[in-house]
Motif scaffolding. Structure first.
Motif, PDB file in Angstrom:
ATOM      1  N   ARG A   1       0.832  -1.208   0.000  1.00 35.76           N
ATOM      2  CA  ARG A   1       0.000   0.000   0.000  1.00 35.76           C
ATOM      3  C   ARG A   1       0.864   1.253   0.000  1.00 35.76           C
ATOM      4  O   ARG A   1       0.605   2.196  -0.748  1.00 35.76           O
ATOM      5  N   LEU A   2       1.897   1.269   0.823  1.00 32.88           N
ATOM      6  CA  LEU A   2       2.772   2.433   0.897  1.00 32.88           C
ATOM      7  C   LEU A   2       3.560   2.606  -0.388  1.00 32.88           C
ATOM      8  O   LEU A   2       3.744   3.730  -0.863  1.00 32.88           O
ATOM      9  N   SER A   3       3.980   1.518  -0.994  1.00 29.68           N
ATOM     10  CA  SER A   3       4.678   1.595  -2.271  1.00 29.68           C
ATOM     11  C   SER A   3       3.765   2.183  -3.347  1.00 29.68           C
ATOM     12  O   SER A   3       4.178   3.063  -4.122  1.00 29.68           O
ATOM     13  N   GLU A   4       2.514   1.714  -3.373  1.00 24.82           N
ATOM     14  CA  GLU A   4       1.549   2.249  -4.345  1.00 24.82           C
ATOM     15  C   GLU A   4       1.296   3.733  -4.082  1.00 24.82           C
ATOM     16  O   GLU A   4       1.238   4.541  -5.012  1.00 24.82           O
ATOM     17  N   TRP A   5       1.158   4.095  -2.799  1.00 24.80           N
ATOM     18  CA  TRP A   5       0.929   5.495  -2.433  1.00 24.80           C
ATOM     19  C   TRP A   5       2.109   6.367  -2.883  1.00 24.80           C
ATOM     20  O   TRP A   5       1.908   7.434  -3.452  1.00 24.80           O
ATOM     21  N   ARG A   6       3.335   5.892  -2.641  1.00 24.92           N
ATOM     22  CA  ARG A   6       4.524   6.665  -3.046  1.00 24.92           C
ATOM     23  C   ARG A   6       4.593   6.819  -4.567  1.00 24.92           C
ATOM     24  O   ARG A   6       4.932   7.885  -5.067  1.00 24.92           O
ATOM     25  N   GLU A   7       4.280   5.754  -5.292  1.00 24.65           N
ATOM     26  CA  GLU A   7       4.288   5.831  -6.756  1.00 24.65           C
ATOM     27  C   GLU A   7       3.242   6.817  -7.262  1.00 24.65           C
ATOM     28  O   GLU A   7       3.528   7.638  -8.141  1.00 24.65           O
ATOM     29  N   ARG A   8       2.047   6.736  -6.714  1.00 24.09           N
ATOM     30  CA  ARG A   8       0.982   7.652  -7.134  1.00 24.09           C
ATOM     31  C   ARG A   8       1.317   9.099  -6.768  1.00 24.09           C
ATOM     32  O   ARG A   8       1.031  10.023  -7.518  1.00 24.09           O
ATOM     33  N   ARG A   9       1.942   9.281  -5.608  1.00 25.70           N
ATOM     34  CA  ARG A   9       2.345  10.634  -5.201  1.00 25.70           C
ATOM     35  C   ARG A   9       3.393  11.189  -6.157  1.00 25.70           C
ATOM     36  O   ARG A   9       3.291  12.333  -6.608  1.00 25.70           O
ATOM     37  N   ALA A  10       4.380  10.379  -6.488  1.00 24.54           N
ATOM     38  CA  ALA A  10       5.416  10.819  -7.428  1.00 24.54           C
ATOM     39  C   ALA A  10       4.801  11.144  -8.789  1.00 24.54           C
ATOM     40  O   ALA A  10       5.163  12.157  -9.408  1.00 24.54           O
ATOM     41  N   ASP A  11       3.888  10.303  -9.256  1.00 26.84           N
ATOM     42  CA  ASP A  11       3.226  10.563 -10.543  1.00 26.84           C
ATOM     43  C   ASP A  11       2.437  11.869 -10.504  1.00 26.84           C
ATOM     44  O   ASP A  11       2.500  12.664 -11.446  1.00 26.84           O
ATOM     45  N   LEU A  12       1.712  12.092  -9.420  1.00 24.74           N
ATOM     46  CA  LEU A  12       0.909  13.305  -9.285  1.00 24.74           C
ATOM     47  C   LEU A  12       1.801  14.544  -9.296  1.00 24.74           C
ATOM     48  O   LEU A  12       1.548  15.495 -10.049  1.00 24.74           O
ATOM     49  N   VAL A  13       2.857  14.522  -8.504  1.00 25.20           N
ATOM     50  CA  VAL A  13       3.747  15.689  -8.439  1.00 25.20           C
ATOM     51  C   VAL A  13       4.473  15.873  -9.768  1.00 25.20           C
ATOM     52  O   VAL A  13       4.618  17.001 -10.255  1.00 25.20           O
ATOM     53  N   ARG A  14       4.872  14.779 -10.396  1.00 23.83           N
ATOM     54  CA  ARG A  14       5.525  14.861 -11.709  1.00 23.83           C
ATOM     55  C   ARG A  14       4.596  15.503 -12.733  1.00 23.83           C
ATOM     56  O   ARG A  14       4.985  16.412 -13.472  1.00 23.83           O
ATOM     57  N   ASP A  15       3.350  15.050 -12.760  1.00 26.02           N
ATOM     58  CA  ASP A  15       2.372  15.599 -13.704  1.00 26.02           C
ATOM     59  C   ASP A  15       2.128  17.086 -13.464  1.00 26.02           C
ATOM     60  O   ASP A  15       2.016  17.869 -14.410  1.00 26.02           O
ATOM     61  N   GLN A  16       2.027  17.470 -12.203  1.00 25.58           N
ATOM     62  CA  GLN A  16       1.735  18.867 -11.899  1.00 25.58           C
ATOM     63  C   GLN A  16       2.950  19.770 -12.098  1.00 25.58           C
ATOM     64  O   GLN A  16       2.796  20.900 -12.571  1.00 25.58           O
ATOM     65  N   THR A  17       4.134  19.297 -11.768  1.00 25.62           N
ATOM     66  CA  THR A  17       5.319  20.131 -11.996  1.00 25.62           C
ATOM     67  C   THR A  17       5.623  20.252 -13.489  1.00 25.62           C
ATOM     68  O   THR A  17       6.205  21.255 -13.915  1.00 25.62           O
ATOM     69  N   ALA A  18       5.179  19.296 -14.287  1.00 22.96           N
ATOM     70  CA  ALA A  18       5.375  19.394 -15.740  1.00 22.96           C
ATOM     71  C   ALA A  18       4.589  20.563 -16.326  1.00 22.96           C
ATOM     72  O   ALA A  18       4.913  21.042 -17.421  1.00 22.96           O
ATOM     73  N   ARG A  19       3.608  21.043 -15.591  1.00 22.44           N
ATOM     74  CA  ARG A  19       2.797  22.163 -16.053  1.00 22.44           C
ATOM     75  C   ARG A  19       3.445  23.515 -15.723  1.00 22.44           C
ATOM     76  O   ARG A  19       2.951  24.549 -16.151  1.00 22.44           O
ATOM     77  N   LEU A  20       4.535  23.487 -14.957  1.00 24.10           N
ATOM     78  CA  LEU A  20       5.220  24.725 -14.567  1.00 24.10           C
ATOM     79  C   LEU A  20       6.267  25.099 -15.607  1.00 24.10           C
ATOM     80  O   LEU A  20       6.779  24.235 -16.326  1.00 24.10           O
ATOM     81  N   ASP A  21       6.622  26.369 -15.641  1.00 25.15           N
ATOM     82  CA  ASP A  21       7.678  26.782 -16.566  1.00 25.15           C
ATOM     83  C   ASP A  21       9.047  26.474 -15.952  1.00 25.15           C
ATOM     84  O   ASP A  21       9.167  26.138 -14.770  1.00 25.15           O
TER      85      ASP A  21
END
Length: 148
Positions: A103-123
């Motif tokens: 569960r924690l591994s899945e949570w960490r992966e999803r968190r990294a994906d979320l932050v990666r996706d959102q930071t990709a929207r920054l300049d």
């Protein structure tokens, strides 16, 4: 930003980012839904298997009875196991289950994906600013974690 408002603005920004990450992840994660304190305790136990309840309470800045309640909830859900401390039969050592680690591994992966996706929207300038701030934020966290 004025120096007198900086501490409040920084704290508000950090809390806002953390709250939104947690809310987004909570919606995407399978049941049962875990609260922030439960996730923090799971992270601690996975990182430090065998930690005692009183040490976990100190690490998380929570009362021992609050951690005991969290342990009971997580144990019922199959995420933690209490083992008797061989050095002190009255004390318990907390161990993560394979379900907790998954569960924690899945949570960490999803968190990294979320932050990666959102930071990709920054300049690029914002990305560089955030990257440059990471060491200072880690030092701030270390300072906050020191006992007075």
């Amino acid at each position: 930003m004025e120096q007198e408002t900086f501490p409040e603005e920084l704290a508000d920004a950090l809390v806002g980012v953390q709250r939104l990450i947690r809310r987004r992840l909570r919606r995407e994660m399978p049941a049962p839904q875990l609260r922030g304190a439960e996730v923090e305790l799971l992270r601690l136990v996975v990182d430090r298997p065998g930690i005692g309840i009183s040490d976990a309470a100190r690490e998380l800045y929570l009362a021992g009875n609050s951690v005991s309640t969290l342990v009971n909830q997580l144990a019922r859900q199959g995420y933690l196991v209490r083992e008797t401390d061989p050095a002190d039969r009255r004390a318990a050592r907390l161990m993560p289950t394979p379900a907790a680690e998954a569960r924690l591994s899945e949570w960490r992966e999803r968190r990294a994906d979320l932050v990666r996706d959102q930071t990709a929207r920054l300049d690029e300038a914002d990305l560089e600013t955030l990257a440059a701030a990471i060491p200072a934020l880690r030092r701030l966290a270390d300072n906050l974690g020191e006992e007075p």
